[in-house]
Design an enzyme around this catalytic site. Structure first.
Site, PDB file in Angstrom:
ATOM      1  N   SER A   1      45.054  45.695  41.423  1.00 19.48           N
ATOM      2  CA  SER A   1      44.007  44.850  41.988  1.00 19.48           C
ATOM      3  C   SER A   1      44.651  43.755  42.835  1.00 19.48           C
ATOM      4  O   SER A   1      45.357  42.888  42.311  1.00 19.48           O
ATOM      5  CB  SER A   1      43.179  44.203  40.873  1.00 19.48           C
TER       6      SER A   1
ATOM      7  N   ASP B   1      38.601  43.793  44.999  1.00 17.62           N
ATOM      8  CA  ASP B   1      37.496  43.113  44.327  1.00 17.62           C
ATOM      9  C   ASP B   1      36.719  42.254  45.312  1.00 17.62           C
ATOM     10  O   ASP B   1      37.228  41.235  45.790  1.00 17.62           O
ATOM     11  CB  ASP B   1      38.049  42.225  43.210  1.00 17.62           C
TER      12      ASP B   1
ATOM     13  N   MET C   1      34.035  47.427  32.848  1.00 18.70           N
ATOM     14  CA  MET C   1      34.651  46.091  32.888  1.00 18.70           C
ATOM     15  C   MET C   1      35.069  45.717  31.472  1.00 18.70           C
ATOM     16  O   MET C   1      34.243  45.695  30.552  1.00 18.70           O
ATOM     17  CB  MET C   1      33.658  45.052  33.414  1.00 18.70           C
TER      18      MET C   1
ATOM     19  N   ASP D   1      38.946  47.932  33.851  1.00 19.91           N
ATOM     20  CA  ASP D   1      39.284  46.816  34.732  1.00 19.91           C
ATOM     21  C   ASP D   1      39.144  45.497  33.985  1.00 19.91           C
ATOM     22  O   ASP D   1      38.048  45.128  33.556  1.00 19.91           O
ATOM     23  CB  ASP D   1      38.323  46.851  35.937  1.00 19.91           C
ATOM     24  N   GLY D   2      40.287  44.795  33.846  1.00 17.59           N
ATOM     25  CA  GLY D   2      40.253  43.459  33.255  1.00 17.59           C
ATOM     26  C   GLY D   2      41.129  43.357  32.025  1.00 17.59           C
ATOM     27  O   GLY D   2      40.929  44.067  31.028  1.00 17.59           O
ATOM     28  N   GLY D   3      42.156  42.528  32.117  1.00 22.53           N
ATOM     29  CA  GLY D   3      43.029  42.298  30.959  1.00 22.53           C
ATOM     30  C   GLY D   3      43.904  43.492  30.609  1.00 22.53           C
ATOM     31  O   GLY D   3      44.333  43.628  29.462  1.00 22.53           O
TER      32      GLY D   3
ATOM     33  N   MET E   1      33.717  39.783  45.876  1.00 20.29           N
ATOM     34  CA  MET E   1      32.866  38.868  45.088  1.00 20.29           C
ATOM     35  C   MET E   1      32.054  37.961  46.007  1.00 20.29           C
ATOM     36  O   MET E   1      32.554  37.549  47.061  1.00 20.29           O
ATOM     37  CB  MET E   1      33.753  38.001  44.185  1.00 20.29           C
TER      38      MET E   1
ATOM     39  N   PHE F   1      37.148  36.922  37.705  1.00 21.55           N
ATOM     40  CA  PHE F   1      38.498  36.344  37.813  1.00 21.55           C
ATOM     41  C   PHE F   1      39.554  37.296  37.270  1.00 21.55           C
ATOM     42  O   PHE F   1      39.274  38.058  36.338  1.00 21.55           O
ATOM     43  CB  PHE F   1      38.573  35.024  37.025  1.00 21.55           C
ATOM     44  N   GLY F   2      40.756  37.182  37.832  1.00 16.39           N
ATOM     45  CA  GLY F   2      41.901  37.880  37.262  1.00 16.39           C
ATOM     46  C   GLY F   2      42.455  37.086  36.086  1.00 16.39           C
ATOM     47  O   GLY F   2      42.054  35.941  35.842  1.00 16.39           O
ATOM     48  N   GLY F   3      43.341  37.720  35.345  1.00 20.99           N
ATOM     49  CA  GLY F   3      44.075  37.017  34.294  1.00 20.99           C
ATOM     50  C   GLY F   3      43.296  36.684  33.040  1.00 20.99           C
ATOM     51  O   GLY F   3      43.708  35.835  32.264  1.00 20.99           O
TER      52      GLY F   3
ATOM     53  N   HIS G   1      42.914  48.662  44.501  1.00 23.04           N
ATOM     54  CA  HIS G   1      41.646  48.156  43.975  1.00 23.04           C
ATOM     55  C   HIS G   1      41.319  46.829  44.652  1.00 23.04           C
ATOM     56  O   HIS G   1      42.103  45.872  44.604  1.00 23.04           O
ATOM     57  CB  HIS G   1      41.755  47.970  42.459  1.00 23.04           C
TER      58      HIS G   1
ATOM     59  N   GLY H   1      45.708  43.687  37.743  1.00 24.72           N
ATOM     60  CA  GLY H   1      46.010  42.648  38.717  1.00 24.72           C
ATOM     61  C   GLY H   1      47.240  41.882  38.291  1.00 24.72           C
ATOM     62  O   GLY H   1      48.358  42.126  38.756  1.00 24.72           O
ATOM     63  N   SER H   2      47.048  40.965  37.333  1.00 21.50           N
ATOM     64  CA  SER H   2      48.172  40.107  36.948  1.00 21.50           C
ATOM     65  C   SER H   2      49.330  40.880  36.322  1.00 21.50           C
ATOM     66  O   SER H   2      50.486  40.491  36.468  1.00 21.50           O
ATOM     67  CB  SER H   2      47.696  38.984  36.026  1.00 21.50           C
TER      68      SER H   2
ATOM     69  N   HIS I   1      35.521  47.551  44.768  1.00 22.78           N
ATOM     70  CA  HIS I   1      34.663  47.156  43.644  1.00 22.78           C
ATOM     71  C   HIS I   1      33.754  46.025  44.121  1.00 22.78           C
ATOM     72  O   HIS I   1      34.200  44.886  44.255  1.00 22.78           O
ATOM     73  CB  HIS I   1      35.598  46.712  42.495  1.00 22.78           C
TER      74      HIS I   1
ATOM     75  N   MET J   1      31.177  43.347  43.721  1.00 22.14           N
ATOM     76  CA  MET J   1      30.484  42.489  42.747  1.00 22.14           C
ATOM     77  C   MET J   1      29.578  41.573  43.564  1.00 22.14           C
ATOM     78  O   MET J   1      29.813  40.359  43.668  1.00 22.14           O
ATOM     79  CB  MET J   1      31.522  41.690  41.933  1.00 22.14           C
TER      80      MET J   1
HETATM   81  C1  DX5 Z   1      37.712  40.910  37.760  1.00 20.66           C
HETATM   82  C2  DX5 Z   1      38.209  41.993  38.687  1.00 20.66           C
HETATM   83  C3  DX5 Z   1      39.493  42.609  38.283  1.00 20.66           C
HETATM   84  C4  DX5 Z   1      40.669  41.667  38.197  1.00 20.66           C
HETATM   85  C5  DX5 Z   1      41.573  42.171  37.116  1.00 20.66           C
HETATM   86  O1  DX5 Z   1      36.392  40.618  38.060  1.00 20.66           O
HETATM   87  O2  DX5 Z   1      37.261  43.029  38.789  1.00 20.66           O
HETATM   88  O3  DX5 Z   1      39.813  43.726  39.115  1.00 20.66           O
HETATM   89  O4  DX5 Z   1      41.391  41.566  39.385  1.00 20.66           O
HETATM   90  O5  DX5 Z   1      42.607  41.270  36.938  1.00 20.66           O
HETATM   91  P1  DX5 Z   1      43.557  41.306  35.666  1.00 20.66           P
HETATM   92  O6  DX5 Z   1      44.216  42.668  35.656  1.00 20.66           O
HETATM   93  O7  DX5 Z   1      44.512  40.187  35.915  1.00 20.66           O
HETATM   94  O8  DX5 Z   1      42.690  41.108  34.471  1.00 20.66           O
HETATM   95 ZN    ZN Z   2      37.785  44.995  39.871  1.00 19.96          ZN
END
Ligand code: DX5
Ligand code: ZN
Length: 222
Positions: free
Chosen positions: A9, A36, A138, A176-178, A38, A144-146, A34, A198-199, A67, A69
């Protein structure tokens, strides 16, 4: 078992260096990019418009997994297709007429996906599984990432895996996420086959780490 796909991401990439980061993850073996999108309305954050996607398209040939959102969504689909999206995923919660939205995406000649936020049950997919190419679960609240992985989503991943297998269709089951090596293992065991991260990929300080991070995530099923 099918190969696990990795979708970095770019929300966690270095935006002053985006083209290079996309080339680097491509060389490092990423399967999708990927992206995102928003809107500050459906989710409490703002990111990329189509013009950004268009400008990074030339840095890789791997699919752009977009993706969305955003709410409303239908009127923006065409511009994301024109910008270079290969897969467009929308949120079931962001469109009143999900079937119509998915058909709009398909009519533009790209793959379509449906994403569910953590509080939406698996059965929201029941009447669209005959159209979708990808389901995105999700595993954090989007925006948000992280953030920290929500373990209760593992049950939903299992339920959707069973629904997909029953359908007999080829549908990506993306999470997706964490996602890190540990949570990736749990998601793969529950039936996921595409991991967004992502992170866990961009979180370090050097592009030299990307190949190792991608292969560690992919190898989380062994
Ligand atoms: C959050 C995004 C994710 C995000 C994941 O709304 O859809 O794609 O970038 O980031 P990490 O992998 O850091 O949780
Ligand atoms: Zn995403």
């Amino acid at each position: 078992m099918s190969k696990i796909k990795i979708a970095p991401s770019i929300l966690s990439a270095d935006f002053s260096f985006l083209g290079n980061d996309i080339s680097a993850i491509t060389k490092a073996g990423a399967d999708y990019v990927h992206i995102d999108v928003m809107d500050g309305h459906f989710v409490p954050n703002l990111t990329f418009g189509p013009v950004v996607i268009q400008s990074i398209r030339r840095f890789t040939k791997i699919p752009f997994d977009v993706h969305l959102m955003i709410e409303p969504v239908d009127q923006f689909i065409e511009s994301y297709v024109k910008a270079g999206a290969d897969i467009i995923t929308v949120h079931a919660e962001a469109t009143k007429h999900l079937d119509r939205t998915l058909n709009l995406i398909k009519a533009k000649g790209v793959k379509c996906g449906v994403s569910l936020v953590p509080s939406t049950p698996a059965w929201a997919l029941e009447y669209v599984l005959d159209i979708v190419d990808l389901v995105l679960v999700m595993t954090v609240n989007p925006g948000f990432g992280g953030q920290k992985f929500i373990p209760a989503q593992l049950k939903k991943i299992q339920q959707i895996r069973a629904m997909i297998n029953k359908s007999g269709r080829q549908i990506d089951l993306e999470v997706d996420g964490g996602i890190n090596v540990e949570t990736a293992k749990a998601c793969i065991a529950a039936g996921a086959d595409v991991l967004v991260a992502g992170s866990a990929i961009f979180g370090g300080d050097t592009v030299k780490d990307y190949p190792l991070r991608i292969s560690q995530l992919r190898g989380a099923n062994s």
